[in-house]
Scaffold this motif. Structure first.
Motif, PDB file in Angstrom:
ATOM      1  N   LEU A   1     -23.263  -6.167  14.932  1.00 40.86           N
ATOM      2  CA  LEU A   1     -22.504  -7.483  15.035  1.00 40.86           C
ATOM      3  C   LEU A   1     -21.820  -7.743  13.983  1.00 40.86           C
ATOM      4  N   TRP A   2     -22.197  -7.505  12.686  1.00 42.82           N
ATOM      5  CA  TRP A   2     -21.361  -7.881  11.445  1.00 42.82           C
ATOM      6  C   TRP A   2     -21.344  -6.674  10.493  1.00 42.82           C
ATOM      7  N   SER A   3     -21.985  -5.553  10.700  1.00 43.37           N
ATOM      8  CA  SER A   3     -21.721  -4.328   9.660  1.00 43.37           C
ATOM      9  C   SER A   3     -20.319  -3.654   9.681  1.00 43.37           C
ATOM     10  N   GLY A   4     -19.665  -4.169  10.590  1.00 42.62           N
ATOM     11  CA  GLY A   4     -18.239  -3.721  10.720  1.00 42.62           C
ATOM     12  C   GLY A   4     -17.519  -4.310   9.600  1.00 42.62           C
ATOM     13  N   GLN A   5     -17.754  -5.610   9.447  1.00 42.48           N
ATOM     14  CA  GLN A   5     -17.148  -6.590   8.556  1.00 42.48           C
ATOM     15  C   GLN A   5     -17.361  -6.019   7.045  1.00 42.48           C
ATOM     16  N   ALA A   6     -18.573  -5.654   6.797  1.00 40.96           N
ATOM     17  CA  ALA A   6     -18.856  -4.889   5.727  1.00 40.96           C
ATOM     18  C   ALA A   6     -18.047  -3.876   5.218  1.00 40.96           C
ATOM     19  N   VAL A   7     -18.053  -2.904   6.200  1.00 49.32           N
ATOM     20  CA  VAL A   7     -17.306  -1.722   6.014  1.00 49.32           C
ATOM     21  C   VAL A   7     -15.856  -2.102   5.800  1.00 49.32           C
ATOM     22  N   ALA A   8     -15.150  -2.926   6.520  1.00 50.37           N
ATOM     23  CA  ALA A   8     -13.719  -3.022   6.386  1.00 50.37           C
ATOM     24  C   ALA A   8     -13.547  -3.761   5.072  1.00 50.37           C
ATOM     25  N   ALA A   9     -14.361  -4.600   4.334  1.00 52.97           N
ATOM     26  CA  ALA A   9     -14.523  -5.190   3.266  1.00 52.97           C
ATOM     27  C   ALA A   9     -14.487  -4.136   2.106  1.00 52.97           C
ATOM     28  N   ALA A  10     -15.597  -3.132   2.153  1.00 49.42           N
ATOM     29  CA  ALA A  10     -15.775  -1.935   1.314  1.00 49.42           C
ATOM     30  C   ALA A  10     -14.545  -1.108   1.403  1.00 49.42           C
ATOM     31  N   VAL A  11     -14.098  -0.653   2.388  1.00 52.49           N
ATOM     32  CA  VAL A  11     -12.914   0.349   2.615  1.00 52.49           C
ATOM     33  C   VAL A  11     -11.664  -0.095   2.266  1.00 52.49           C
ATOM     34  N   GLY A  12     -11.518  -1.662   2.514  1.00 48.98           N
ATOM     35  CA  GLY A  12     -10.201  -2.192   2.157  1.00 48.98           C
ATOM     36  C   GLY A  12     -10.175  -2.279   0.640  1.00 48.98           C
ATOM     37  N   TRP A  13     -11.249  -2.545  -0.025  1.00 47.07           N
ATOM     38  CA  TRP A  13     -11.058  -2.626  -1.436  1.00 47.07           C
ATOM     39  C   TRP A  13     -10.798  -1.386  -2.187  1.00 47.07           C
ATOM     40  N   LEU A  14     -11.440  -0.142  -1.602  1.00 49.62           N
ATOM     41  CA  LEU A  14     -11.170   1.003  -1.865  1.00 49.62           C
ATOM     42  C   LEU A  14      -9.784   1.727  -1.678  1.00 49.62           C
ATOM     43  N   ARG A  15      -9.256   1.321  -0.637  1.00 54.50           N
ATOM     44  CA  ARG A  15      -7.812   1.522  -0.365  1.00 54.50           C
ATOM     45  C   ARG A  15      -6.803   0.749  -0.972  1.00 54.50           C
ATOM     46  N   GLY A  16      -7.225  -0.184  -1.702  1.00 58.19           N
ATOM     47  CA  GLY A  16      -6.300  -1.122  -2.393  1.00 58.19           C
ATOM     48  C   GLY A  16      -5.534  -2.249  -1.590  1.00 58.19           C
ATOM     49  N   LEU A  17      -6.222  -2.673  -0.456  1.00 60.72           N
ATOM     50  CA  LEU A  17      -5.677  -3.445   0.362  1.00 60.72           C
ATOM     51  C   LEU A  17      -5.217  -5.090  -0.371  1.00 60.72           C
TER      52      LEU A  17
END
Length: 459
Positions: free
Chosen positions: A152-168
């Protein structure tokens, strides 16, 4: 101007400076997840997701770990998360009442090979993902939500981590978190299904892959309901935002010595201690009474589960296995255990009740009390913090032992040495050794002639 909680989290993510202690904790989490992924690699669930990965997700640059195959970042994340959580051996966090690592680490490592991704940035992204995911989960009233399933929430964690890595940008990260939360797997059947022993389990692979897709969509201008975290009926804003950056939640991750639901671990610890301390033979056990908290009674708790998933969610059966074969038989649970009539017989002697004191302690703690009755007497032990909790931690040596126990018989000795060494290199900033291990084909298919051939690439 009033900012939404998602925007404030995104602002923190964008400006994060991850301390060394949190990066070290992230490295420990990576080693532990490699253990879980190797253990789960050849389970029916893992085989199934690899078979459909290419047709569903397509080909791409990201490794489907230890298989020699590749997919897109989202596809590889789905596959690797499924392997990592297949045997319920992956890490967790008490504040979240769930499992961050099996989603976040595959999501971050799906970007291995990106020019800007060195070891320090990978570990920092993992720590950021844990911070966001655990906070979002912990901001809910975990006593009243229909399910605490991690998807229910782990995708939001991934979105934040991947977003930071990709320079969003901050706005894009906020929308990525919002998209991932809105489109997360519903897990709607969990509160009522009688078939907890199914492959979907907590929906972690779906949540994880969805987090990668959410970051990709946000980068292209796709938007989500930016106020997703602002409902006071669903989220406590103070728990969500207070203290960001003052301490790092990844430092209080728990690790699991047994491949079953964390709610079962305290009774297992208590049972094993009682058997050893009082030299109790399994045949002498008349009954086992377990005092626990209410959520434990919502598990399937089958005395004779037919699947490994059912076994992972059965307190009586896990106690039966532990009584007959000891702790090593739970690292991990095997298909052979499902037909062990001795374990099933012991499981049938287990009785569970809710202890009001323990009920008040959950979800901050997952305690248990076990009382074994024999012809010669009754023996009791209470465990408030099972092995692996921050207050009863598994050390680096403990995590290393867990890895070696899993790797033995599953991977070549060079691999068993290579992955811990690769984690050491990761801590120094070098991703290449770990990337090489993850891209190698470490497991034979039924058509492979020689294990030496399949391991050559890992040398």
């Amino acid at each position: 101007m009033t900012y939404t909680a998602a925007e404030l989290l995104a602002e923190w993510v964008s400006a994060s400076k991850v301390p060394e202690e949190a990066r070290i904790s992230a490295a420990k989490c990576v080693l532990d997840l490699m253990t879980a992924a190797i253990a789960g690699h050849e389970t029916p669930n893992a085989v199934a997701v690899r078979r459909i990965a290419s047709a569903t997700w397509g080909h791409g640059p990201a490794a489907m770990w230890f298989s020699g195959e590749r997919s897109t970042a989202a596809g590889a994340t789905f596959v690797n998360a499924a392997c990592a959580c297949s045997l319920d051996l992956d890490d967790g966090h008490r504040a979240a009442s769930g499992h961050p690592g099996a989603a976040i680490i595959p999501g971050v490592l799906s970007l291995l090979g990106s020019p800007s991704l060195d070891g320090q940035r990978a570990l920092a992204a993992i720590a950021i993902g844990y911070e966001i995911g655990v906070r979002i989960s912990a901001a809910r009233d975990l006593r009243s939500v229909p399910t605490v399933n991690s998807g229910l929430w782990s995708g939001q964690a991934v979105a934040a981590a991947v977003g930071w890595l990709r320079g969003l940008s901050r706005s894009q990260i906020a929308h990525a978190i919002s998209i991932a939360g809105t489109t997360a797997p519903s897990q709607s059947a969990t509160p009522y299904t009688r078939f907890r022993g199914n492959s979907v389990k907590e929906g972690i692979p779906w949540g994880a892959a969805n987090g990668v897709l959410a970051a990709d969509l946000a980068k292209q201008g796709f938007t989500g309901p930016i106020d997703i975290l602002d409902s006071s009926e669903r989220y406590d804003r103070a728990r969500l935002l207070d203290g960001l950056g003052t301490s790092w939640l990844i430092n209080s991750t728990y690790f699991k010595p047994y491949s079953c639901c964390r709610w079962i671990h305290a009774p297992i610890d208590a049972l094993i201690t009682l058997l050893n301390d009082h030299d109790i033979h399994p045949k002498a056990i008349i009954s086992i009474d377990v005092e626990t908290f209410g959520r434990s009674l919502t598990l399937s708790n089958e005395a004779a589960p037919r699947t490994l998933e059912g076994a992972q969610y059965s307190l009586p059966f896990c106690l039966g296995v532990a009584a007959i074969s000891g702790a090593p038989a739970l690292l991990p649970l095997s298909n052979e255990s499902l037909t062990d009539q001795r374990a099933i017989e012991i499981a049938g002697r287990v009785h569970m009740t809710v202890n009001p004191e323990f009920e008040l302690m959950f979800p901050a703690a997952v305690p248990g009390r076990v009382r074994i009755t024999t012809a010669s007497g009754t023996f009791e032990r209470t465990v408030l913090a099972p092995k692996g909790e921050p207050t009863n931690p598994m050390s680096w040596d403990d995590i290393g032992y867990k890895f070696q126990a899993i790797a033995a018989g599953r991977a070549d000795a060079r691999v068993a040495a290579g992955i811990p060494n690769a984690i050491g290199a990761l801590r120094r900033g070098d991703v290449a050794p770990l990337q090489s291990m993850l891209e190698a084909r470490l497991f034979a298919s039924s058509n492979d002639a020689s294990p030496v051939e399949r391991l050559a690439v890992a040398q």
